[in-house]
Design a protein around this motif. Structure first.
Motif, PDB file in Angstrom:
ATOM      1  N   GLY A  66       0.818  -1.211   0.000  1.00 34.28           N
ATOM      2  CA  GLY A  66       0.000   0.000   0.000  1.00 34.28           C
ATOM      3  C   GLY A  66       0.847   1.254   0.000  1.00 34.28           C
ATOM      4  O   GLY A  66       0.512   2.248  -0.666  1.00 34.28           O
ATOM      5  N   ALA A  67       1.947   1.223   0.753  1.00 33.18           N
ATOM      6  CA  ALA A  67       2.850   2.371   0.773  1.00 33.18           C
ATOM      7  C   ALA A  67       3.455   2.599  -0.609  1.00 33.18           C
ATOM      8  O   ALA A  67       3.536   3.733  -1.088  1.00 33.18           O
ATOM      9  CB  ALA A  67       3.946   2.159   1.810  1.00 33.18           C
ATOM     10  N   ALA A  68       3.876   1.532  -1.259  1.00 32.07           N
ATOM     11  CA  ALA A  68       4.452   1.662  -2.598  1.00 32.07           C
ATOM     12  C   ALA A  68       3.440   2.235  -3.578  1.00 32.07           C
ATOM     13  O   ALA A  68       3.764   3.117  -4.391  1.00 32.07           O
ATOM     14  CB  ALA A  68       4.962   0.303  -3.080  1.00 32.07           C
ATOM     15  N   ALA A  69       2.203   1.755  -3.498  1.00 27.85           N
ATOM     16  CA  ALA A  69       1.167   2.274  -4.400  1.00 27.85           C
ATOM     17  C   ALA A  69       0.922   3.762  -4.144  1.00 27.85           C
ATOM     18  O   ALA A  69       0.748   4.560  -5.086  1.00 27.85           O
ATOM     19  CB  ALA A  69      -0.123   1.481  -4.223  1.00 27.85           C
ATOM     20  N   ALA A  70       0.906   4.168  -2.864  1.00 30.26           N
ATOM     21  CA  ALA A  70       0.674   5.574  -2.535  1.00 30.26           C
ATOM     22  C   ALA A  70       1.818   6.449  -3.032  1.00 30.26           C
ATOM     23  O   ALA A  70       1.594   7.551  -3.550  1.00 30.26           O
ATOM     24  CB  ALA A  70       0.494   5.734  -1.026  1.00 30.26           C
ATOM     25  N   PHE A  71       3.049   5.957  -2.889  1.00 31.14           N
ATOM     26  CA  PHE A  71       4.186   6.741  -3.375  1.00 31.14           C
ATOM     27  C   PHE A  71       4.217   6.802  -4.902  1.00 31.14           C
ATOM     28  O   PHE A  71       4.681   7.787  -5.484  1.00 31.14           O
ATOM     29  CB  PHE A  71       5.499   6.182  -2.825  1.00 31.14           C
ATOM     30  CG  PHE A  71       5.823   6.692  -1.444  1.00 31.14           C
ATOM     31  CD1 PHE A  71       6.050   8.040  -1.222  1.00 31.14           C
ATOM     32  CD2 PHE A  71       5.877   5.829  -0.361  1.00 31.14           C
ATOM     33  CE1 PHE A  71       6.329   8.521   0.050  1.00 31.14           C
ATOM     34  CE2 PHE A  71       6.158   6.292   0.917  1.00 31.14           C
ATOM     35  CZ  PHE A  71       6.388   7.645   1.128  1.00 31.14           C
ATOM     36  N   GLU A  72       3.726   5.785  -5.554  1.00 30.23           N
ATOM     37  CA  GLU A  72       3.656   5.827  -7.016  1.00 30.23           C
ATOM     38  C   GLU A  72       2.692   6.929  -7.463  1.00 30.23           C
ATOM     39  O   GLU A  72       2.983   7.691  -8.395  1.00 30.23           O
ATOM     40  CB  GLU A  72       3.205   4.465  -7.558  1.00 30.23           C
ATOM     41  CG  GLU A  72       3.300   4.357  -9.073  1.00 30.23           C
ATOM     42  CD  GLU A  72       3.139   2.926  -9.553  1.00 30.23           C
ATOM     43  OE1 GLU A  72       3.543   2.641 -10.697  1.00 30.23           O
ATOM     44  OE2 GLU A  72       2.613   2.101  -8.779  1.00 30.23           O
ATOM     45  N   GLN A  73       1.555   7.018  -6.794  1.00 28.99           N
ATOM     46  CA  GLN A  73       0.609   8.090  -7.122  1.00 28.99           C
ATOM     47  C   GLN A  73       1.191   9.462  -6.767  1.00 28.99           C
ATOM     48  O   GLN A  73       1.046  10.431  -7.524  1.00 28.99           O
ATOM     49  CB  GLN A  73      -0.696   7.863  -6.355  1.00 28.99           C
ATOM     50  CG  GLN A  73      -1.443   6.604  -6.776  1.00 28.99           C
ATOM     51  CD  GLN A  73      -2.613   6.297  -5.853  1.00 28.99           C
ATOM     52  OE1 GLN A  73      -2.740   6.873  -4.781  1.00 28.99           O
ATOM     53  NE2 GLN A  73      -3.460   5.355  -6.262  1.00 28.99           N
ATOM     54  N   LEU A  74       1.865   9.542  -5.622  1.00 27.35           N
ATOM     55  CA  LEU A  74       2.459  10.807  -5.217  1.00 27.35           C
ATOM     56  C   LEU A  74       3.542  11.238  -6.194  1.00 27.35           C
ATOM     57  O   LEU A  74       3.652  12.439  -6.524  1.00 27.35           O
ATOM     58  CB  LEU A  74       3.042  10.678  -3.802  1.00 27.35           C
ATOM     59  CG  LEU A  74       3.792  11.903  -3.258  1.00 27.35           C
ATOM     60  CD1 LEU A  74       2.867  13.109  -3.167  1.00 27.35           C
ATOM     61  CD2 LEU A  74       4.419  11.595  -1.894  1.00 27.35           C
ATOM     62  N   LEU A  75       4.352  10.300  -6.662  1.00 28.29           N
ATOM     63  CA  LEU A  75       5.413  10.635  -7.605  1.00 28.29           C
ATOM     64  C   LEU A  75       4.850  11.273  -8.863  1.00 28.29           C
ATOM     65  O   LEU A  75       5.401  12.261  -9.382  1.00 28.29           O
ATOM     66  CB  LEU A  75       6.229   9.391  -7.942  1.00 28.29           C
ATOM     67  CG  LEU A  75       7.327   9.581  -9.003  1.00 28.29           C
ATOM     68  CD1 LEU A  75       8.331  10.645  -8.556  1.00 28.29           C
ATOM     69  CD2 LEU A  75       8.032   8.256  -9.280  1.00 28.29           C
ATOM     70  N   ALA A  76       3.740  10.747  -9.348  1.00 30.29           N
ATOM     71  CA  ALA A  76       3.127  11.327 -10.543  1.00 30.29           C
ATOM     72  C   ALA A  76       2.742  12.786 -10.297  1.00 30.29           C
ATOM     73  O   ALA A  76       2.944  13.654 -11.167  1.00 30.29           O
ATOM     74  CB  ALA A  76       1.900  10.513 -10.946  1.00 30.29           C
ATOM     75  N   ASP A  77       2.222  13.064  -9.112  1.00 29.20           N
ATOM     76  CA  ASP A  77       1.829  14.441  -8.807  1.00 29.20           C
ATOM     77  C   ASP A  77       3.043  15.328  -8.560  1.00 29.20           C
ATOM     78  O   ASP A  77       3.037  16.513  -8.916  1.00 29.20           O
ATOM     79  CB  ASP A  77       0.895  14.455  -7.597  1.00 29.20           C
ATOM     80  CG  ASP A  77      -0.470  13.872  -7.935  1.00 29.20           C
ATOM     81  OD1 ASP A  77      -0.893  13.995  -9.098  1.00 29.20           O
ATOM     82  OD2 ASP A  77      -1.116  13.298  -7.038  1.00 29.20           O
TER      83      ASP A  77
END
Length: 904
Positions: A794-805
């Motif tokens: 879940g942390a990895a998925a959240a950071f992937e979304q954050l990286l895009a932003d």
């Protein structure tokens, strides 16, 4: 539903102020969300010769019903119960009516009519009667002459009724309108909202109260156009009988009796205008003359006014009505203190008709104006007018009903009808008008506190500045743009209305350019403020671009060594650093320092400030030891030049402590902050923002030194004080919540930290928006602590979304973007993809080598991560010492853990 002394124009671009003048460092979880010691409201560096204008409102508890917001205008003497009173009561008790305005529907009743006919008095009578009869749970009276005033009124209601944060008045206004919406299964709240003096209904699109079975809305306006047709209660002049009844009652109350035929004739002379009749009655009572004699005076004065101004008067008033006001002003001038009433009325004529703070009209420029007027009336040099005499002039005007003076409401102590204001201004020559406008502006800016602790006073001052800008015309731009134009905009920003502040300075840039030209210093100053508020809103890159354009024009217009040009260079460097280019900022400050040494000398405050900037940004490039050494040298010079208790000296001690901590000496940093806190308490007091900041930094470094539980406890205590002093939505309060959540996590409560960051994220989104750097940082914190609870995927998925932003908002080379890549790689590895983590860190290492150099701590961290994950993937043995890839604070930390706390 829950129910004439000259105020010198200060060019803000000369405000240099050290970044070290009283805030605290920001340490974001992304290994790069950091702003150096600043203090105050703003999310970027605060500049200004250590003269900071911050908003610190006091949070209020939610109100208990019944509750009234706003001041209902006092009941006029001998108020007449007119036919409109009965019609209004029947309309509002017999069901809701609607008026279509633009795209919005106004649910309620509208009182429309010319000025001076008594619309506000009728609305006040209805509101007061309903309130006293117990028909209402909540009564809100708002002077809604424009959208800003209406929104401020709703915001104040939210502060008092909902306990909303006074620092974010835009959000508070929306919250109150949403609260008025009827809700199923909620206790009914009987409310009345009065929107007085609506100038243009279209201005209030989106600000009309909602329809509801228990709510009522009452609007007063002069508008009678198609936008309001069909749902009006038109308020006209008194009838002959009403005029006679009013005059008979008013005079009879003072045991005066006049023939009915003379009073009827007098009413006819005055056109049956209620406001003019009140003037006549007050004059007859005070002067003790007969109605017939007063009619003779009116005739003579009307003739002279007609000769002086034969054109049609505004809003349908007659020359006879203007003559009544002129006679009343003459009469007031004969009262003690003699000769001060008319010049006092001239000042009030340029300010808000709906409430002028008494401090404005008793300020030094106001007293100087009254003294000059007294000098013109006397042959000898007069004694200076005192504040008590100025109040006496207000009482004389109140006695003749030219103003309403209510000292019990000091922020809105003086009310003047717009017709009287206009008639007073019309007696001035063009030169007198312009001089009076600037004198009034001087009085307003003198009464404006440097630190806005009282939200109602600040709101009243802004309302008066808005009126003054309109009534003054071009006067505030000649010979230069008056400082009050800039103070009003900064006040908006300091109150949390960043969008409104940006819009204000956008308009000011246009108007100063129009009046003074695009290269005038006042226009360049407005552009400076516009760029600054763009940065404060979170757009550091946009602020840097704006300052780059401003610098080019400063160089062309004022030359390379002008103080404003040097200041523009300083701000450009600052915002470039804030946008992620720490090395570029350091280089720019190094070049600026050389020029300031040459132009100003080594002991000039701006030179010392530039040294502070340079030290800070060298530290941000990774040279913490160099930054600490530079601050140690700077502190010695601050002590010699400015003394031990100067704010800049205290600020330099802060920065020295911070960078000593960054070198790894957390215990030394904590000890230094403990000593600094003692001095802040002694010099500035316990609730001063810099004192609160010192407490925050002390807590942070105590935690870094190994006492996570102590840090959490200290932040919990600090949060209570920041809620009390600043309110729940202030950036520093939100940051304290972030720090508290972090250190709770460090004590071992990862789930509690994640829950706290989840709640904080909702508030960041509401207050600051999805793309604000602090919102993005909070997402990073939340993702990290979710990972710490065991949800690595879940942390990895959240950071992937954050990286895009991060890529979209801040670009690929911003330190926060690079940090997000580090977080993403780490949590992918923790989720089981060691090879993927190694590959990601290999790419990241190459980019950090290019962007930061091989010796930067973030580069070293990436190299260490790469070695670890290669070992975990079986490519090479894991490096010694990497038993735990997430070491606790105090040891060498990988990038995803370093600077896990957030400061303001």
């Amino acid at each position: 539903m829950g129910c004439a002394s000259t105020v010198r124009m200060l060019d803000p671009t000369v405000f240099e102020g050290a970044l070290v003048a009283g805030g605290e460092a920001r340490y974001g979880a992304d290994g790069g969300d950091h702003v150096d010691f600043r203090g105050g409201l703003f999310t970027g560096p605060v500049t200004g010769k250590d003269i900071h204008h911050h908003y610190y409102g006091t949070r209020r508890p939610t109100a208990v019903w019944p509750h009234q917001v706003g001041v209902i205008p006092p009941r006029a003497g001998c108020f007449q119960t007119r036919a409109e009173v009965v019609r209004l009561r029947e309309a509002l008790t017999g069901g809701q009516a609607a008026v279509l305005v633009g795209q919005d529907t106004v649910h309620g009743q509208v009182l429309a009519g010319m000025g001076g006919v008594g619309k506000t008095q009728l609305a006040a009578d209805y509101a007061r009667t309903a309130w006293q009869a117990g028909e209402l749970d909540v009564l809100v009276w708002i002077t809604a002459s424009n959208a800003t005033a209406a929104a401020s009124g709703y915001a104040q209601a939210a502060v008092e009724i909902l306990g909303a944060d006074p620092a974010d008045r835009e959000t508070a206004a929306r919250a109150f309108l949403a609260w008025l919406e009827p809700k199923a299964n909620a206790a009914p709240c009987r409310w009345l909202v009065v929107l007085d003096d609506v100038t243009d209904p279209a201005d209030l699109n989106g600000l009309w109260p909602p329809a509801g079975p228990h709510g009522r809305t009452l609007v007063t306006t002069r508008r009678q156009d198609a936008a309001l047709a069909g749902r009006l209660i038109k308020v006209g002049l008194f009838t002959e009988a009403e005029s006679l009844a009013y005059l008979t009652s008013a005079l009879g109350a003072r045991n005066r009796h006049e023939p009915a035929e003379q009073l009827t004739a007098l009413a006819q002379d005055l056109g049956h205008l209620p406001l003019a009749l009140s003037q006549a009655a007050a004059y007859l009572i005070d002067a003790g003359i007969s109605a017939a004699a007063y009619r003779g005076l009116l005739a003579d004065r009307s003739a002279s006014l007609t000769d002086a101004a034969p054109e049609v008067l505004p809003d349908g008033q007659t020359q006879t009505a203007a003559a009544a006001w002129s006679l009343s002003a003459d009469r007031a001038d004969t009262l003690r203190p003699v000769g001060l009433a008319r010049p006092m009325l001239q000042l009030a004529a340029f300010l808000s008709p709906n409430g002028i703070p008494e401090t404005v009209l008793t300020s030094a420029p106001a007293l100087a104006h009254l003294t000059r007027h007294r000098a013109e009336e006397q042959d000898k040099t007069p004694a200076s007018v005192t504040a008590d005499e100025a109040v006496g002039a207000l009482r004389a005007l109140d006695r003749l009903s030219l103003i309403d003076h209510t000292p019990a409401t000091p922020h809105q102590a003086i009310r003047v009808h717009q017709l009287i204001q206009r008639a007073t201004r019309d007696t001035l020559t063009p030169d007198q008008h312009d001089q009076m406008a600037r004198t009034t502006a001087d009085a307003l800016i003198t009464a404006w506190p440097a630190i806005e602790r009282d939200t109602e006073l600040a709101q009243a001052l802004r309302a008066n500045a808005t009126t003054l800008t309109r009534t003054a015309g071009d006067a505030l731009y000649q010979p230069d743009a008056h400082v009050v134009l800039y103070r009003a905009g900064r006040s908006l920003g300091e109150a949390g209305q960043v969008t409104a502040a940006t819009a204000h300075f956008h308009r000011l840039t246009e108007t100063t350019g129009h009046h003074l030209g695009p290269d005038h210093p006042a226009t360049l100053t407005a552009r400076h403020d516009l760029a600054r508020w763009r940065g404060e809103a979170g757009d550091a890159a946009g602020a840097a671009a704006a300052f780059e354009q401003l610098l080019a024009d400063r160089l062309r217009v004022q030359g390379p060594d002008h103080p404003h040009t040097l200041t523009a260079r300083s701000h450009l460097a600052l915002w470039r650093g804030m946008a992620g280019d720490a090395a570029g900022a350091a280089t720019a400050f190094e070049q600026l320092l050389a020029d300031r040494l040459r132009a100003l000398g080594e002991d000039h405050p701006h030179t010392l400030t530039t040294r502070s900037h340079l030290a800070r940004w060298r530290g941000e490039t990774g040279d913490a030891a160099g930054a600490a050494a530079a601050y140690e040298q700077l502190l010695a010079d601050r002590l010699r030049v400015q003394g031990e208790d100067h704010p800049d000296t205290l600020g330099t001690r802060h920065n020295l402590a911070r960078w000593r901590g960054e070198t790894g000496d957390a215990a030394g940093a904590a000890a230094a902050y403990e000593q600094l806190l003692a001095d802040r308490l002694r010099v500035q007091g316990e609730d001063h923002p810099h004192t609160l900041t010192a407490r925050s930094n002390l807590a942070r470094w105590q935690g870094e030194a190994g006492d996570a539980a102590g840090a959490a406890a200290a932040y919990e205590q600090l949060l209570a004080d920041r809620l009390r002093v600043l309110g729940e939505d202030h950036p520093h309060t939100l940051t304290t919540r972030s720090n508290l959540a972090h250190w709770r996590g460090e004590t071992g409560d990862a789930a509690g930290a994640a829950a706290a960051f989840e709640q904080l994220l909702a508030d960041r989104l509401r207050v600051q928006g999805p793309d604000h750097p602090h919102t993005l940082t909070t997402r990073s914190h939340l993702a990290h602590w979710r990972g710490e609870t065991g949800d690595a995927a879940g942390a990895a998925a959240a950071f992937e979304q954050l990286l895009a932003d991060r890529l979209r908002v801040q670009g690929p080379d911003h330190p926060h973007t690079l940090a997000a890549r580090s977080h993403l790689a780490y949590w992918r590895g923790m989720a089981g993809d060691a090879a993927g983590a190694a590959a990601a860190f290999e790419q990241l290492l190459a980019d950090r080598l290019w962007a930061l150099g091989e010796d930067h701590p973030d580069t070293l961290a990436a190299r260490s991560h790469l070695a670890y994950w290669r070992g975990m993937a079986g490519e090479t043995p894991a490096p010694e010492g990497w038993r735990d890839p997430t070491p606790r604070p105090g040891g060498a930390q990988p990038a995803h853990r370093r600077r896990g706390r957030q400061g303001e």
